[in-house]
Design a protein around this motif. Structure first.
Motif, PDB file in Angstrom:
ATOM      1  N   ALA A   1      11.830  17.699   9.192  1.00 60.85           N
ATOM      2  CA  ALA A   1      13.142  18.321   9.008  1.00 60.85           C
ATOM      3  C   ALA A   1      13.138  19.686   9.670  1.00 60.85           C
ATOM      4  N   ALA A   2      14.259  20.363   9.569  1.00 62.13           N
ATOM      5  CA  ALA A   2      14.361  21.688  10.172  1.00 62.13           C
ATOM      6  C   ALA A   2      13.515  22.722   9.420  1.00 62.13           C
ATOM      7  N   ALA A   3      13.203  22.446   8.160  1.00 63.95           N
ATOM      8  CA  ALA A   3      12.410  23.386   7.370  1.00 63.95           C
ATOM      9  C   ALA A   3      10.996  23.472   7.926  1.00 63.95           C
ATOM     10  N   PRO A   4      10.347  24.625   7.814  1.00 59.43           N
ATOM     11  CA  PRO A   4       9.005  24.776   8.367  1.00 59.43           C
ATOM     12  C   PRO A   4       7.976  23.870   7.711  1.00 59.43           C
ATOM     13  N   ARG A   5       8.103  23.603   6.420  1.00 58.81           N
ATOM     14  CA  ARG A   5       7.144  22.731   5.752  1.00 58.81           C
ATOM     15  C   ARG A   5       7.797  21.392   5.493  1.00 58.81           C
ATOM     16  N   MET A   6       7.149  20.349   5.961  1.00 62.89           N
ATOM     17  CA  MET A   6       7.687  19.015   5.768  1.00 62.89           C
ATOM     18  C   MET A   6       7.426  18.553   4.338  1.00 62.89           C
ATOM     19  N   PRO A   7       8.463  18.138   3.624  1.00 64.37           N
ATOM     20  CA  PRO A   7       8.239  17.666   2.257  1.00 64.37           C
ATOM     21  C   PRO A   7       7.533  16.306   2.260  1.00 64.37           C
ATOM     22  N   SER A   8       6.691  16.107   1.287  1.00 66.28           N
ATOM     23  CA  SER A   8       6.001  14.835   1.127  1.00 66.28           C
ATOM     24  C   SER A   8       6.907  13.894   0.340  1.00 66.28           C
ATOM     25  N   ILE A   9       7.020  12.664   0.817  1.00 68.10           N
ATOM     26  CA  ILE A   9       7.832  11.665   0.122  1.00 68.10           C
ATOM     27  C   ILE A   9       6.999  10.409  -0.064  1.00 68.10           C
ATOM     28  N   PRO A  10       7.208   9.703  -1.168  1.00 65.33           N
ATOM     29  CA  PRO A  10       6.470   8.457  -1.361  1.00 65.33           C
ATOM     30  C   PRO A  10       7.061   7.357  -0.480  1.00 65.33           C
ATOM     31  N   ALA A  11       6.214   6.499  -0.025  1.00 61.59           N
ATOM     32  CA  ALA A  11       6.639   5.335   0.757  1.00 61.59           C
ATOM     33  C   ALA A  11       5.621   4.230   0.487  1.00 61.59           C
TER      34      ALA A  11
ATOM     35  N   GLN B   1       0.837  -1.194   0.000  1.00 63.38           N
ATOM     36  CA  GLN B   1       0.000   0.000   0.000  1.00 63.38           C
ATOM     37  C   GLN B   1       0.872   1.244   0.000  1.00 63.38           C
ATOM     38  N   PRO B   2       0.777   2.040  -1.048  1.00 65.87           N
ATOM     39  CA  PRO B   2       1.504   3.312  -1.046  1.00 65.87           C
ATOM     40  C   PRO B   2       0.921   4.234   0.021  1.00 65.87           C
ATOM     41  N   VAL B   3       1.785   4.992   0.677  1.00 63.83           N
ATOM     42  CA  VAL B   3       1.360   5.975   1.657  1.00 63.83           C
ATOM     43  C   VAL B   3       2.128   7.271   1.410  1.00 63.83           C
ATOM     44  N   GLU B   4       1.527   8.364   1.807  1.00 63.45           N
ATOM     45  CA  GLU B   4       2.213   9.647   1.727  1.00 63.45           C
ATOM     46  C   GLU B   4       2.875   9.886   3.068  1.00 63.45           C
ATOM     47  N   ALA B   5       4.179  10.005   3.054  1.00 61.37           N
ATOM     48  CA  ALA B   5       4.931  10.261   4.280  1.00 61.37           C
ATOM     49  C   ALA B   5       5.465  11.686   4.230  1.00 61.37           C
ATOM     50  N   ARG B   6       5.538  12.296   5.369  1.00 60.96           N
ATOM     51  CA  ARG B   6       6.111  13.644   5.453  1.00 60.96           C
ATOM     52  C   ARG B   6       7.358  13.563   6.327  1.00 60.96           C
ATOM     53  N   LEU B   7       8.468  13.907   5.739  1.00 61.99           N
ATOM     54  CA  LEU B   7       9.743  13.877   6.439  1.00 61.99           C
ATOM     55  C   LEU B   7       9.847  15.079   7.355  1.00 61.99           C
TER      56      LEU B   7
END
Length: 138
Positions: free
Chosen positions: A15-25, A7-13
């Protein structure tokens, strides 16, 4: 019936940046290894530029939806409304990702339809596994 669930899920890493980037998992479950789940990240989503896969107990993911669990390389805990945090600890550092709890619950429901919790041992063929381990010895 399939013995593998992916099952693909959207993960948010986190990080120090204010907006967490979305990464595939992708979450994976295989009836032939009924106690474990895997979470994989494709090469473009990793710092090393290689595919990364973490394997951990399905029970850890189940329990982590309700409370903070894990003391080793993988830790799971609920976070706010409909978020689950997974921490992956390695010698190179720690990755912290948020996933939607609803996606995790949907994945776990599919795994439990395939192999109910508490009945994983019925999927394990210890004689076969022992024979595989002993093959080539002696």
């Amino acid at each position: 019936m399939s013995t593998l669930i992916e099952q693909p899920v959207e993960a948010r890493l986190v990080a120090a940046a204010p907006r967490m980037p979305s990464i595939p998992a992708t979450l994976h479950y295989d009836r032939s290894d009924p106690f474990a789940v895997r979470m994989s990240f494709p090469a473009p989503a990793t710092l090393e530029g290689v595919d990364v896969c973490w394997m951990f107990a399905r029970e850890l993911l189940v329990s982590g939806l309700e409370e903070s669990v894990g003391h080793g390389d993988v830790r799971v805990r609920p976070y706010g409304y409909d978020r689950t945090v997974l921490e992956f600890h390695a010698p190179e550092g720690t990755a912290v990702v948020h996933v939607r709890s609803g996606e995790v619950r949907r994945f776990l429901q599919s795994t439990m339809e395939l192999v109910p919790l508490g009945l994983e041992h019925l999927q394990v063929d210890l004689d076969h596994d022992l024979a595989e381990l002993m093959r080539g010895t002696c």
